[in-house]
Design a protein around this motif. Structure first.
Motif, short mmCIF file in Angstrom:
data_model
loop_
_atom_site.label_atom_id
_atom_site.label_comp_id
_atom_site.label_asym_id
_atom_site.label_seq_id
_atom_site.Cartn_x
_atom_site.Cartn_y
_atom_site.Cartn_z
N ASP A 154 9.81 2.71 -15.35
CA ASP A 154 11.09 2.89 -14.66
C ASP A 154 10.91 3.52 -13.28
OD1 ASP A 154 12.93 2.21 -17.00
OD2 ASP A 154 11.68 3.80 -17.85
N GLY A 155 9.71 3.99 -12.97
CA GLY A 155 9.50 4.65 -11.70
C GLY A 155 8.04 4.89 -11.40
N VAL A 156 7.83 5.50 -10.24
CA VAL A 156 6.50 5.80 -9.73
C VAL A 156 6.43 7.27 -9.35
CG1 VAL A 156 4.88 5.34 -7.84
CG2 VAL A 156 6.20 3.46 -8.85
N ALA A 157 5.38 7.96 -9.79
CA ALA A 157 5.08 9.30 -9.28
C ALA A 157 4.08 9.10 -8.15
CB ALA A 157 4.50 10.18 -10.39
N LEU A 158 4.55 9.22 -6.94
CA LEU A 158 3.76 8.86 -5.76
C LEU A 158 3.01 10.07 -5.22
CD1 LEU A 158 2.88 6.99 -3.47
CD2 LEU A 158 5.09 7.41 -2.37
N THR A 159 1.69 10.07 -5.40
CA THR A 159 0.86 11.12 -4.82
C THR A 159 0.53 10.75 -3.38
OG1 THR A 159 -0.11 11.77 -6.95
CG2 THR A 159 -1.35 12.33 -4.97
N LEU A 160 1.08 11.50 -2.44
CA LEU A 160 0.82 11.24 -1.02
C LEU A 160 -0.66 11.48 -0.73
CD1 LEU A 160 3.90 13.13 0.48
CD2 LEU A 160 3.74 10.71 -0.15
N ASP A 161 -1.31 10.49 -0.10
CA ASP A 161 -2.74 10.62 0.14
C ASP A 161 -3.12 9.72 1.31
OD1 ASP A 161 -5.38 11.45 -0.20
OD2 ASP A 161 -5.39 11.05 -2.36
N ILE A 162 -4.37 9.80 1.72
CA ILE A 162 -4.82 9.06 2.89
C ILE A 162 -4.64 7.56 2.72
CG2 ILE A 162 -6.44 10.82 3.66
CD1 ILE A 162 -8.66 9.22 2.25
N HIS A 163 -4.67 7.07 1.50
CA HIS A 163 -4.57 5.63 1.23
C HIS A 163 -3.23 5.25 0.62
CE1 HIS A 163 -6.08 7.74 -2.24
NE2 HIS A 163 -5.69 6.75 -3.02
N HIS A 164 -2.42 6.22 0.26
CA HIS A 164 -1.11 5.97 -0.36
C HIS A 164 -0.05 6.76 0.40
CE1 HIS A 164 -2.79 4.73 -4.59
NE2 HIS A 164 -2.89 3.77 -3.69
N LEU A 165 0.54 6.14 1.41
CA LEU A 165 1.56 6.75 2.25
C LEU A 165 1.05 8.08 2.83
CD1 LEU A 165 5.40 6.87 1.41
CD2 LEU A 165 4.30 7.88 3.39
N ASP A 166 0.13 7.96 3.74
CA ASP A 166 -0.45 9.13 4.41
C ASP A 166 0.65 9.85 5.20
OD1 ASP A 166 -1.80 10.96 5.98
OD2 ASP A 166 -3.31 9.54 6.70
N PRO A 167 0.99 11.09 4.81
CA PRO A 167 2.10 11.78 5.46
C PRO A 167 1.77 12.23 6.89
CG PRO A 167 1.02 13.24 3.91
CD PRO A 167 0.41 11.89 3.72
N PHE A 168 0.50 12.13 7.28
CA PHE A 168 0.10 12.55 8.62
C PHE A 168 -0.19 11.37 9.54
CE2 PHE A 168 -1.37 16.16 5.89
CZ PHE A 168 -0.37 17.04 6.27
N ALA A 169 0.00 10.16 9.04
CA ALA A 169 -0.18 8.98 9.88
C ALA A 169 0.92 8.90 10.93
CB ALA A 169 -0.19 7.72 9.02
N GLU A 170 0.61 8.31 12.07
CA GLU A 170 1.60 8.20 13.13
C GLU A 170 2.83 7.41 12.68
OE1 GLU A 170 0.00 6.72 16.75
OE2 GLU A 170 -1.42 8.39 17.01
N ASN A 171 2.62 6.44 11.80
CA ASN A 171 3.70 5.57 11.36
C ASN A 171 4.28 5.96 10.01
OD1 ASN A 171 1.50 4.86 9.78
ND2 ASN A 171 2.06 2.69 9.70
N TRP A 172 4.21 7.27 9.67
CA TRP A 172 4.60 7.69 8.33
C TRP A 172 6.05 7.37 8.02
CZ3 TRP A 172 8.40 11.25 7.15
CH2 TRP A 172 8.85 12.06 8.19
N VAL A 173 6.94 7.45 9.00
CA VAL A 173 8.35 7.13 8.74
C VAL A 173 8.51 5.64 8.43
CG1 VAL A 173 10.66 7.05 9.73
CG2 VAL A 173 9.20 9.03 10.16
N ILE A 174 7.84 4.80 9.21
CA ILE A 174 7.90 3.35 8.97
C ILE A 174 7.36 3.02 7.59
CG2 ILE A 174 6.99 1.12 9.73
CD1 ILE A 174 6.99 2.25 12.59
N GLU A 175 6.24 3.65 7.23
CA GLU A 175 5.63 3.40 5.92
C GLU A 175 6.52 3.90 4.80
OE1 GLU A 175 2.47 2.16 3.21
OE2 GLU A 175 3.40 1.51 5.08
N ALA A 176 7.13 5.05 4.98
CA ALA A 176 8.05 5.57 3.96
C ALA A 176 9.24 4.65 3.79
CB ALA A 176 8.51 6.98 4.34
N ASP A 177 9.78 4.15 4.89
CA ASP A 177 10.89 3.20 4.81
C ASP A 177 10.47 1.93 4.08
OD1 ASP A 177 12.85 4.72 6.09
OD2 ASP A 177 12.32 3.99 8.09
N ARG A 178 9.25 1.47 4.34
CA ARG A 178 8.75 0.26 3.68
C ARG A 178 8.63 0.46 2.17
NH1 ARG A 178 3.94 -2.50 2.14
NH2 ARG A 178 2.67 -0.63 2.37
#
Length: 297
Positions: A30-54
């Motif tokens: 029913d859902g995903v527990a998303l561990t933020l990491d360098i390969h899974h929605l890197d929160p420090f990437a320049e495009n983090w907002v775009i990736e989060a929206d995606r």
């Protein structure tokens, strides 16, 4: 009631994030527990907002809920596991951890996540625990205030070996807006409480719950059936308190066989469910892909 299950992406570390979501959805979660990491929605990437929206768009289209997890090992410091933390002696290091948690909360808001889960950290040798507790409370206050502003649940997870190790440690913290991230397996490691009893005792403060198997006194996340966890009792307890949030399977050591463990774990949980009078047992047959045309970029 029908419990809702999620799978933690720290157990799909060898998959692209969209492929991990595909695997989890196809298994019937029913859902995903998303561990933020360098390969899974890197929160420090320049495009983090775009990736989060995606990622939010994918989750929304597939009707998957989410929890944000923040336990990535080397995200903040590639040379020191889990560092810096909320109890690191260096003030700038603690500020980096707080900044990361605030970024996680921002991502949680974008994804409409049920909670953001995090832990305190391990005080290094020579650090006074009383002083470390003061640093922790200062950091928690900032995180909780920010979470309240964003409308996101901030959930602190007691972790074996850390400054906040037990449920009693958590209960001693008096901060408005701070919820509990309960990893039921940790109760077996510390020996402090029966996991099912912990669910009942802390029901009013539960922000998110993780489940896996563990052996008593040994902090290793195990596949179901390989440890001492009474899984049916924990699920019954969650049913009894009317827990409607995601129950997250965390098998961080199983990424090398995620193709098997994601589905196998949910099948196990389904066999542990005890349907009410007149209700059939859940269907555990594998599902066909529910995600035709899922974008990969």
């Amino acid at each position: 009631m029908s419990l809702r299950f999620a799978y933690n992406t720290n157990g799909t570390a060898n998959h692209r994030i969209e492929d991990a979501i595909r695997l989890i959805k196809d298994a019937g979660y029913d859902g995903v527990a998303l561990t933020l990491d360098i390969h899974h929605l890197d929160p420090f990437a320049e495009n983090w907002v775009i990736e989060a929206d995606r990622i939010a768009s994918i989750l929304n289209r597939l009707e998957l809920g989410s929890v944000i997890e923040t336990g990535a090992r080397f995200l903040l410091d590639p040379t020191a596991k889990h560092e810096p933390t909320l109890v690191t002696a260096d003030a700038s290091g603690r500020a980096r951890r707080v900044g990361f948690l605030k970024r996680a909360i921002e991502i949680g808001r974008i994804l409409n996540s049920e909670a953001v889960s995090f832990w305190a950290g391990v005080p290094k040798a020579g650090v006074d625990h009383g002083e470390a507790r003061g640093w922790l409370i200062d950091g928690l206050r900032g995180v909780c205030d920010f979470a309240a502003e964003k409308g996101v649940v901030a959930a602190l997870e007691p972790e074996p070996g850390m400054l906040i190790e037990t449920l009693d440690d958590f209960a001693a913290i008096d901060l408005p807006g701070l919820s509990l991230a309960l990893d039921t397996g940790h109760c077996l490691v510390t020996g402090e409480r029966d996991p099912a009893a912990a669910v009942h005792e802390f029901a009013p403060r539960l922000g998110t719950v993780a489940i896996e198997d563990m052996k008593r006194g040994e902090h290793i996340h195990l596949p179901f059936g390989e440890g001492d966890m009474d899984v049916p009792a924990v699920l019954d307890a969650l049913d009894a308190i009317g827990f409607g949030k995601l129950v997250c399977v965390e098998l961080s050591r199983e990424s090398h066989r995620a193709d098997v463990m994601v589905g196998q774990s949910l099948d196990y949980l389904r066999t542990c469910r005890r349907p009410g009078p007149g209700l059939p047992m859940p269907d555990t047959t594998p599902r066909e892909s529910a995600m035709p045309g899922l974008p990969t970029s």
